[in-house]
Design a protein around this motif. Structure first.
Motif, PDB file in Angstrom:
ATOM      1  N   GLY A  26       0.826  -1.192   0.000  1.00 23.14           N
ATOM      2  CA  GLY A  26       0.000   0.000   0.000  1.00 23.14           C
ATOM      3  C   GLY A  26       0.864   1.247   0.000  1.00 23.14           C
ATOM      4  O   GLY A  26       1.887   1.297  -0.669  1.00 23.14           O
ATOM      5  N   ARG A  27       0.472   2.232   0.768  1.00 23.77           N
ATOM      6  CA  ARG A  27       1.158   3.518   0.754  1.00 23.77           C
ATOM      7  C   ARG A  27       2.350   3.525   1.706  1.00 23.77           C
ATOM      8  O   ARG A  27       2.431   4.330   2.629  1.00 23.77           O
ATOM      9  CB  ARG A  27       0.178   4.632   1.096  1.00 23.77           C
ATOM     10  CG  ARG A  27      -0.954   4.762   0.091  1.00 23.77           C
ATOM     11  CD  ARG A  27      -1.804   5.971   0.355  1.00 23.77           C
ATOM     12  NE  ARG A  27      -1.053   7.208   0.156  1.00 23.77           N
ATOM     13  CZ  ARG A  27      -1.582   8.413   0.283  1.00 23.77           C
ATOM     14  NH1 ARG A  27      -2.844   8.550   0.631  1.00 23.77           N
ATOM     15  NH2 ARG A  27      -0.844   9.488   0.096  1.00 23.77           N
ATOM     16  N   THR A  28       3.281   2.607   1.448  1.00 28.00           N
ATOM     17  CA  THR A  28       4.511   2.608   2.228  1.00 28.00           C
ATOM     18  C   THR A  28       5.489   3.590   1.612  1.00 28.00           C
ATOM     19  O   THR A  28       5.369   3.935   0.432  1.00 28.00           O
ATOM     20  CB  THR A  28       5.132   1.203   2.263  1.00 28.00           C
ATOM     21  OG1 THR A  28       5.421   0.797   0.917  1.00 28.00           O
ATOM     22  CG2 THR A  28       4.174   0.200   2.878  1.00 28.00           C
ATOM     23  N   GLY A  29       6.448   4.033   2.405  1.00 27.20           N
ATOM     24  CA  GLY A  29       7.411   4.993   1.895  1.00 27.20           C
ATOM     25  C   GLY A  29       8.653   5.025   2.745  1.00 27.20           C
ATOM     26  O   GLY A  29       8.917   4.124   3.531  1.00 27.20           O
ATOM     27  N   THR A  30       9.410   6.085   2.579  1.00 24.54           N
ATOM     28  CA  THR A  30      10.691   6.175   3.272  1.00 24.54           C
ATOM     29  C   THR A  30      10.553   6.756   4.675  1.00 24.54           C
ATOM     30  O   THR A  30      11.537   6.887   5.381  1.00 24.54           O
ATOM     31  CB  THR A  30      11.674   7.029   2.471  1.00 24.54           C
ATOM     32  OG1 THR A  30      11.092   8.331   2.272  1.00 24.54           O
ATOM     33  CG2 THR A  30      11.969   6.398   1.124  1.00 24.54           C
ATOM     34  N   LEU A  31       9.353   7.109   5.077  1.00 29.47           N
ATOM     35  CA  LEU A  31       9.146   7.716   6.391  1.00 29.47           C
ATOM     36  C   LEU A  31       8.415   6.769   7.337  1.00 29.47           C
ATOM     37  O   LEU A  31       7.714   7.198   8.226  1.00 29.47           O
ATOM     38  CB  LEU A  31       8.372   9.021   6.249  1.00 29.47           C
ATOM     39  CG  LEU A  31       9.029  10.102   5.388  1.00 29.47           C
ATOM     40  CD1 LEU A  31       8.172  11.355   5.365  1.00 29.47           C
ATOM     41  CD2 LEU A  31      10.437  10.425   5.885  1.00 29.47           C
ATOM     42  N   ALA A  75      13.969  -3.970  -0.123  1.00 25.09           N
ATOM     43  CA  ALA A  75      13.545  -4.354  -1.471  1.00 25.09           C
ATOM     44  C   ALA A  75      12.218  -5.093  -1.446  1.00 25.09           C
ATOM     45  O   ALA A  75      11.405  -4.962  -2.363  1.00 25.09           O
ATOM     46  CB  ALA A  75      14.627  -5.204  -2.128  1.00 25.09           C
ATOM     47  N   ALA A  76      11.986  -5.861  -0.396  1.00 23.93           N
ATOM     48  CA  ALA A  76      10.768  -6.653  -0.287  1.00 23.93           C
ATOM     49  C   ALA A  76       9.724  -5.992   0.603  1.00 23.93           C
ATOM     50  O   ALA A  76       8.640  -6.544   0.801  1.00 23.93           O
ATOM     51  CB  ALA A  76      11.090  -8.040   0.249  1.00 23.93           C
ATOM     52  N   ASN A  77      10.026  -4.813   1.130  1.00 33.37           N
ATOM     53  CA  ASN A  77       9.106  -4.138   2.056  1.00 33.37           C
ATOM     54  C   ASN A  77       8.669  -5.061   3.185  1.00 33.37           C
ATOM     55  O   ASN A  77       7.480  -5.140   3.522  1.00 33.37           O
ATOM     56  CB  ASN A  77       7.872  -3.625   1.305  1.00 33.37           C
ATOM     57  CG  ASN A  77       8.037  -2.190   0.843  1.00 33.37           C
ATOM     58  OD1 ASN A  77       9.102  -1.595   0.985  1.00 33.37           O
ATOM     59  ND2 ASN A  77       6.977  -1.637   0.291  1.00 33.37           N
ATOM     60  N   THR A  78       9.630  -5.769   3.742  1.00 34.98           N
ATOM     61  CA  THR A  78       9.324  -6.765   4.767  1.00 34.98           C
ATOM     62  C   THR A  78      10.209  -6.546   5.982  1.00 34.98           C
ATOM     63  O   THR A  78      11.407  -6.274   5.850  1.00 34.98           O
ATOM     64  CB  THR A  78       9.533  -8.190   4.224  1.00 34.98           C
ATOM     65  OG1 THR A  78       8.665  -8.386   3.099  1.00 34.98           O
ATOM     66  CG2 THR A  78       9.216  -9.233   5.290  1.00 34.98           C
TER      67      THR A  78
END
Length: 124
Positions: A26-31, A75-78
């Motif tokens: 979803g709306r994941t990001g660097t913050l 890279a995997a948002n995990t």
């Protein structure tokens, strides 16, 4: 919206190891700061570990320091939680959570998205 889906957990004997994973979408990001909490039977939800996406420094509760390791695969948002030397008192439902604070808070109400929770049971 951010979706957090957890995997891992289960039943293990005292001294064993388990690994939890939490995939963010979803709306994941660097913050995003990601954390793990747990809630044992009859207990309040408590902070376990956290790591900011912007800062590789991990934060741990004293009760798990030296036994648990939090890591993030950008890279995997995990986010993972490796749990070693498990004790019966680690038995709880474990939740991953997300907050916008750069420095990980330790209060559950500072987090705005939560995973569904995964049971970890450590037998004596």
């Amino acid at each position: 919206q951010v979706q957090l889906v957890e995997s891992g957990g289960g039943l293990v004997q005292t001294g064993g190891s388990l690994r939890l994973s939490c995939a963010a979408s979803g709306r994941t990001g660097t913050l995003d700061t990601m954390a793990w909490f747990r809630q044992g039977p009859g207990k309040e939800r408590e902070f376990v570990a956290a790591m900011s996406w912007r800062d590789d420094s991990p934060y741990y509760a004293d009760s798990v320091k030296g036994r648990f390791t939090i890591s993030i695969d950008n890279a995997a948002n995990t986010v993972h939680l490796q749990m070693n030397a498990l004790k019966p008192e680690d038995t709880a439902v474990y939740y991953c959570a997300r907050t916008g604070f750069a420095t990980p808070p330790r209060r559950p109400d500072e987090y705005d998205y939560w995973g569904q929770g995964n049971q970890v049971t450590v037998s004596s």
